[in-house]
Write a protein that holds these residues in place. Structure first.
Motif, PDB file in Angstrom:
ATOM      1  N   MET A 191      70.857  38.937  18.751  1.00 19.58           N
ATOM      2  CA  MET A 191      70.573  37.967  19.492  1.00 19.58           C
ATOM      3  C   MET A 191      69.011  38.047  19.786  1.00 19.58           C
ATOM      4  SD  MET A 191      73.461  35.912  20.242  1.00 19.58           S
ATOM      5  CE  MET A 191      73.185  34.975  21.613  1.00 19.58           C
ATOM      6  N   ASP A 192      68.469  39.015  19.842  1.00 17.10           N
ATOM      7  CA  ASP A 192      66.965  39.178  20.475  1.00 17.10           C
ATOM      8  C   ASP A 192      66.297  38.831  19.210  1.00 17.10           C
ATOM      9  OD1 ASP A 192      67.649  39.924  22.904  1.00 17.10           O
ATOM     10  OD2 ASP A 192      67.529  42.026  22.465  1.00 17.10           O
ATOM     11  N   LEU A 193      66.492  38.904  18.103  1.00 10.70           N
ATOM     12  CA  LEU A 193      65.626  38.914  16.843  1.00 10.70           C
ATOM     13  C   LEU A 193      65.476  37.224  16.607  1.00 10.70           C
ATOM     14  CD1 LEU A 193      67.064  41.193  14.288  1.00 10.70           C
ATOM     15  CD2 LEU A 193      64.940  41.482  15.685  1.00 10.70           C
ATOM     16  N   LYS A 194      64.013  37.167  16.158  1.00 11.75           N
ATOM     17  CA  LYS A 194      63.513  35.854  15.860  1.00 11.75           C
ATOM     18  C   LYS A 194      64.272  35.552  14.265  1.00 11.75           C
ATOM     19  CE  LYS A 194      59.749  33.001  14.867  1.00 11.75           C
ATOM     20  NZ  LYS A 194      58.225  33.000  14.449  1.00 11.75           N
ATOM     21  N   SER A 195      64.987  34.261  14.281  1.00 15.08           N
ATOM     22  CA  SER A 195      65.452  33.987  13.020  1.00 15.08           C
ATOM     23  C   SER A 195      64.510  33.376  12.030  1.00 15.08           C
ATOM     24  CB  SER A 195      66.737  32.742  13.293  1.00 15.08           C
ATOM     25  OG  SER A 195      68.015  33.579  14.010  1.00 15.08           O
ATOM     26  N   PHE A 241      66.409  36.765   9.833  1.00 22.31           N
ATOM     27  CA  PHE A 241      66.048  38.279   9.853  1.00 22.31           C
ATOM     28  C   PHE A 241      66.811  38.788   8.782  1.00 22.31           C
ATOM     29  CE2 PHE A 241      69.430  37.598  13.058  1.00 22.31           C
ATOM     30  CZ  PHE A 241      70.257  38.455  12.756  1.00 22.31           C
ATOM     31  N   ALA A 242      66.151  39.891   8.417  1.00 27.43           N
ATOM     32  CA  ALA A 242      66.889  40.516   7.512  1.00 27.43           C
ATOM     33  C   ALA A 242      67.646  41.877   8.259  1.00 27.43           C
ATOM     34  CB  ALA A 242      65.976  41.394   6.557  1.00 27.43           C
ATOM     35  N   LEU A 243      68.715  42.063   7.322  1.00 26.04           N
ATOM     36  CA  LEU A 243      69.654  43.255   7.991  1.00 26.04           C
ATOM     37  C   LEU A 243      68.810  44.635   8.167  1.00 26.04           C
ATOM     38  CD1 LEU A 243      72.867  43.016   5.853  1.00 26.04           C
ATOM     39  CD2 LEU A 243      72.485  42.258   8.101  1.00 26.04           C
ATOM     40  N   GLU A 244      67.908  44.954   7.451  1.00 24.29           N
ATOM     41  CA  GLU A 244      67.133  46.130   7.696  1.00 24.29           C
ATOM     42  C   GLU A 244      66.252  45.994   9.147  1.00 24.29           C
ATOM     43  OE1 GLU A 244      66.848  44.436   4.951  1.00 24.29           O
ATOM     44  OE2 GLU A 244      67.817  45.825   3.544  1.00 24.29           O
ATOM     45  N   GLU A 245      65.921  44.748   9.493  1.00 23.24           N
ATOM     46  CA  GLU A 245      65.161  44.555  10.596  1.00 23.24           C
ATOM     47  C   GLU A 245      66.150  44.709  11.679  1.00 23.24           C
ATOM     48  OE1 GLU A 245      62.607  41.024  12.576  1.00 23.24           O
ATOM     49  OE2 GLU A 245      63.507  40.826  10.744  1.00 23.24           O
ATOM     50  N   LEU A 246      67.425  44.388  11.573  1.00 23.86           N
ATOM     51  CA  LEU A 246      68.397  44.251  12.854  1.00 23.86           C
ATOM     52  C   LEU A 246      68.771  45.974  12.680  1.00 23.86           C
ATOM     53  CD1 LEU A 246      70.302  43.159  14.690  1.00 23.86           C
ATOM     54  CD2 LEU A 246      71.972  42.732  12.623  1.00 23.86           C
ATOM     55  N   GLU A 247      68.911  46.629  11.647  1.00 21.46           N
ATOM     56  CA  GLU A 247      69.371  48.095  11.776  1.00 21.46           C
ATOM     57  C   GLU A 247      68.359  48.844  12.491  1.00 21.46           C
ATOM     58  OE1 GLU A 247      70.263  51.733   8.709  1.00 21.46           O
ATOM     59  OE2 GLU A 247      69.608  49.545   7.796  1.00 21.46           O
ATOM     60  N   ARG A 248      66.940  48.419  12.086  1.00 24.44           N
ATOM     61  CA  ARG A 248      65.862  49.108  13.030  1.00 24.44           C
ATOM     62  C   ARG A 248      66.215  48.863  14.347  1.00 24.44           C
ATOM     63  NH1 ARG A 248      63.132  47.652   8.451  1.00 24.44           N
ATOM     64  NH2 ARG A 248      62.324  45.895   9.517  1.00 24.44           N
ATOM     65  N   ARG A 249      66.208  47.518  14.758  1.00 22.74           N
ATOM     66  CA  ARG A 249      66.096  47.269  16.144  1.00 22.74           C
ATOM     67  C   ARG A 249      67.555  47.783  16.896  1.00 22.74           C
ATOM     68  NH1 ARG A 249      64.936  42.714  19.950  1.00 22.74           N
ATOM     69  NH2 ARG A 249      63.112  42.791  18.219  1.00 22.74           N
ATOM     70  N   TRP A 276      69.781  36.176   7.732  1.00 21.48           N
ATOM     71  CA  TRP A 276      70.835  36.001   8.634  1.00 21.48           C
ATOM     72  C   TRP A 276      70.231  35.350   9.934  1.00 21.48           C
ATOM     73  CZ3 TRP A 276      75.987  37.328   8.118  1.00 21.48           C
ATOM     74  CH2 TRP A 276      76.145  37.886   7.131  1.00 21.48           C
ATOM     75  N   GLU A 277      70.704  34.407  10.607  1.00 20.68           N
ATOM     76  CA  GLU A 277      70.386  33.766  11.774  1.00 20.68           C
ATOM     77  C   GLU A 277      71.602  33.444  12.827  1.00 20.68           C
ATOM     78  OE1 GLU A 277      68.957  29.839  10.993  1.00 20.68           O
ATOM     79  OE2 GLU A 277      70.606  28.792  10.514  1.00 20.68           O
ATOM     80  N   MET A 278      71.343  33.548  14.053  1.00 20.29           N
ATOM     81  CA  MET A 278      72.387  33.505  14.914  1.00 20.29           C
ATOM     82  C   MET A 278      72.694  31.925  15.208  1.00 20.29           C
ATOM     83  SD  MET A 278      73.157  36.447  15.506  1.00 20.29           S
ATOM     84  CE  MET A 278      74.534  36.498  16.701  1.00 20.29           C
ATOM     85  N   ALA A 279      73.716  31.508  15.324  1.00 14.50           N
ATOM     86  CA  ALA A 279      74.282  30.201  15.280  1.00 14.50           C
ATOM     87  C   ALA A 279      74.039  29.782  16.984  1.00 14.50           C
ATOM     88  CB  ALA A 279      75.667  30.079  15.172  1.00 14.50           C
ATOM     89  N   ASP A 280      73.461  28.699  17.226  1.00 13.89           N
ATOM     90  CA  ASP A 280      73.036  28.272  18.624  1.00 13.89           C
ATOM     91  C   ASP A 280      73.612  26.784  18.654  1.00 13.89           C
ATOM     92  OD1 ASP A 280      72.137  27.726  20.973  1.00 13.89           O
ATOM     93  OD2 ASP A 280      70.136  28.079  20.288  1.00 13.89           O
ATOM     94  N   ARG A 325      59.051  27.627   8.297  1.00 14.01           N
ATOM     95  CA  ARG A 325      58.803  26.767   9.654  1.00 14.01           C
ATOM     96  C   ARG A 325      60.088  25.898   9.573  1.00 14.01           C
ATOM     97  NH1 ARG A 325      54.603  22.285   9.480  1.00 14.01           N
ATOM     98  NH2 ARG A 325      55.164  21.111  11.443  1.00 14.01           N
ATOM     99  N   GLU A 326      60.431  25.740  10.790  1.00  9.92           N
ATOM    100  CA  GLU A 326      61.748  25.015  11.220  1.00  9.92           C
ATOM    101  C   GLU A 326      61.088  23.981  11.747  1.00  9.92           C
ATOM    102  OE1 GLU A 326      65.598  26.109  13.683  1.00  9.92           O
ATOM    103  OE2 GLU A 326      65.170  27.663  11.954  1.00  9.92           O
ATOM    104  N   LEU A 327      61.780  22.911  11.555  1.00 12.75           N
ATOM    105  CA  LEU A 327      61.497  21.615  11.933  1.00 12.75           C
ATOM    106  C   LEU A 327      62.647  20.891  12.787  1.00 12.75           C
ATOM    107  CD1 LEU A 327      59.740  19.485   8.963  1.00 12.75           C
ATOM    108  CD2 LEU A 327      58.694  20.749  11.090  1.00 12.75           C
ATOM    109  N   LYS A 328      62.281  20.120  13.760  1.00 13.70           N
ATOM    110  CA  LYS A 328      63.293  19.365  14.435  1.00 13.70           C
ATOM    111  C   LYS A 328      63.450  17.873  14.102  1.00 13.70           C
ATOM    112  CE  LYS A 328      63.894  22.334  18.502  1.00 13.70           C
ATOM    113  NZ  LYS A 328      64.701  23.436  17.708  1.00 13.70           N
TER     114      LYS A 328
END
Length: 157
Positions: A37-41, A43-51, A89-93, A112-115
């Motif tokens: 939930m803290d990571l910017k979407s 993200f890779a699993l390796e990044e999450l594992e390190r966190r 991966w990304e967290m659903a919001d 880059r994400e657009l709205k």
């Protein structure tokens, strides 16, 4: 909604899923959820594992992958594939809506994400035979302005 309430809502959703499916409530799963939930979407699993390991738990890549797959089944996250690269991966919001429009640079991989409320409105009107969509993703591949600028250009100072 503030970050703490968002995390509490996700933990409650995970609790309900685990209860319904007779799965164990492990501290590792909640630590992985909190870190994700803290990571910017995206993200890779390796990044999450390190966190997670920077926090209080030592977890394997398999544990992180299995937890994220469980979270996806619970509707908490989703796997995204950007420009043929490894899965991310990304967290659903729910507050962010049911449409993701991403511009993906095919050279540097920047996303880059657009709205786009008009596109979201049009897609919400679309009806499908024997199918009920819950989420739309649109990827636009191309070259970002930095990569398109070329190596020969310099910035003005």
């Amino acid at each position: 909604m503030n970050e703490e309430k968002r995390k509490q809502r996700a933990a409650r959703q995970l609790d309900e899923y685990l209860e319904r499916n007779h799965k164990r409530r492990t501290p590792e799963r909640y630590a992985i959820l909190d870190a994700a939930m803290d990571l910017k979407s995206p993200f890779a699993l390796e990044e999450l594992e390190r966190r997670v390991e920077a926090g209080s738990f030592r977890v394997s890549k398999a544990t992180v992958y299995n937890a994220m797959t469980l979270f996806a089944d619970a509707g908490l996250c989703r796997k995204v594939r950007l420009d043929g690269r490894a899965d991310r991966w990304e967290m659903a919001d729910a507050a962010a809506g049911n449409l993701k429009v991403r511009l993906v640079c095919s050279r540097c991989g920047k996303v880059r994400e657009l709205k786009d409320s008009e596109l979201a409105r049009l897609l919400s009107l679309k009806r499908f035979t024997s199918f009920s969509p819950t989420f739309f993703e649109l990827y636009v591949s191309g070259t970002c302005s930095r990569c398109r600028g070329g190596a020969g250009r310099t910035r003005k100072k």
